[in-house]
Design a protein around this motif. Sequence first.
Motif, PDB file in Angstrom:
ATOM      1  N   SER A  47       0.833  -1.199   0.000  1.00  0.00           N
ATOM      2  CA  SER A  47       0.000   0.000   0.000  1.00  0.00           C
ATOM      3  C   SER A  47       0.870   1.253   0.000  1.00  0.00           C
ATOM      4  O   SER A  47       0.433   2.308  -0.422  1.00  0.00           O
ATOM      5  CB  SER A  47      -0.956  -0.006   1.189  1.00  0.00           C
ATOM      6  N   ASN A  52      -2.348   7.009  -2.439  1.00  0.00           N
ATOM      7  CA  ASN A  52      -3.380   6.965  -1.403  1.00  0.00           C
ATOM      8  C   ASN A  52      -4.108   5.637  -1.474  1.00  0.00           C
ATOM      9  O   ASN A  52      -3.886   4.838  -2.361  1.00  0.00           O
ATOM     10  CB  ASN A  52      -4.357   8.144  -1.527  1.00  0.00           C
ATOM     11  N   GLY A  53      -4.973   5.396  -0.499  1.00  0.00           N
ATOM     12  CA  GLY A  53      -5.658   4.114  -0.396  1.00  0.00           C
ATOM     13  C   GLY A  53      -6.562   3.793  -1.572  1.00  0.00           C
ATOM     14  O   GLY A  53      -6.828   2.626  -1.840  1.00  0.00           O
ATOM     15  N   LYS A  54      -7.048   4.821  -2.283  1.00  0.00           N
ATOM     16  CA  LYS A  54      -7.960   4.573  -3.394  1.00  0.00           C
ATOM     17  C   LYS A  54      -7.275   3.797  -4.514  1.00  0.00           C
ATOM     18  O   LYS A  54      -7.876   2.923  -5.124  1.00  0.00           O
ATOM     19  CB  LYS A  54      -8.522   5.888  -3.936  1.00  0.00           C
ATOM     20  N   LEU A  80     -11.716  -3.762   3.301  1.00  0.00           N
ATOM     21  CA  LEU A  80     -11.455  -2.495   2.644  1.00  0.00           C
ATOM     22  C   LEU A  80     -12.708  -1.893   2.018  1.00  0.00           C
ATOM     23  O   LEU A  80     -12.692  -0.732   1.612  1.00  0.00           O
ATOM     24  CB  LEU A  80     -10.345  -2.656   1.601  1.00  0.00           C
ATOM     25  N   ASN A  84     -13.622   3.104   7.080  1.00  0.00           N
ATOM     26  CA  ASN A  84     -12.286   2.971   7.679  1.00  0.00           C
ATOM     27  C   ASN A  84     -12.315   2.647   9.164  1.00  0.00           C
ATOM     28  O   ASN A  84     -11.575   1.789   9.632  1.00  0.00           O
ATOM     29  CB  ASN A  84     -11.470   4.245   7.468  1.00  0.00           C
ATOM     30  N   GLU A  85     -13.185   3.329   9.915  1.00  0.00           N
ATOM     31  CA  GLU A  85     -13.217   3.132  11.367  1.00  0.00           C
ATOM     32  C   GLU A  85     -13.568   1.692  11.721  1.00  0.00           C
ATOM     33  O   GLU A  85     -12.959   1.095  12.604  1.00  0.00           O
ATOM     34  CB  GLU A  85     -14.226   4.078  12.003  1.00  0.00           C
ATOM     35  N   ALA A  87     -13.286  -1.062   9.750  1.00  0.00           N
ATOM     36  CA  ALA A  87     -12.234  -1.978   9.290  1.00  0.00           C
ATOM     37  C   ALA A  87     -11.033  -1.922  10.222  1.00  0.00           C
ATOM     38  O   ALA A  87     -10.483  -2.964  10.598  1.00  0.00           O
ATOM     39  CB  ALA A  87     -11.823  -1.626   7.866  1.00  0.00           C
ATOM     40  N   TYR A  88     -10.611  -0.720  10.614  1.00  0.00           N
ATOM     41  CA  TYR A  88      -9.460  -0.598  11.503  1.00  0.00           C
ATOM     42  C   TYR A  88      -9.753  -1.186  12.877  1.00  0.00           C
ATOM     43  O   TYR A  88      -8.877  -1.749  13.508  1.00  0.00           O
ATOM     44  CB  TYR A  88      -9.013   0.863  11.616  1.00  0.00           C
TER      45      TYR A  88
END
Length: 113
Positions: A47, A52-54, A80, A84-85, A87-88
């Motif tokens: 990554s 960026n993550g996209k 993914l 985000n909150e 998944a993290y």
Amino acid sequence: MEFIDYDDIETVKAGVQEAGMIMGGDYLFKFYLVIFTKDDRAVRLDSDLFFNGKHFLMTLRILHEKSPKWIDPKHLAQLLEMPNEKAYKILNEYYWNKRSWHNTPLYRRLSRK
């Protein structure tokens, strides 16, 4: 950067690993894909390689659809897609529970106080 034709892809493995800890006990995560080809090459995409993550998520989606075999032991493709909150939180709990000292009698005794 190596060129890999879709027809040469045999397997794609998705993974996530700890990249460090931040204040409060939360983890930083690094996502990666390993592309295995018919001619025995293995190319890893981290990554970090993407701005960026996209970009990483787009690459993951394309490879998820195109690869003949997909190995995703932590269900990264589904994680993914989540906010985000959420998944993290799932990943953080996974790595928290893997800590060797986390299951010791001393830690359990201290955490009850």
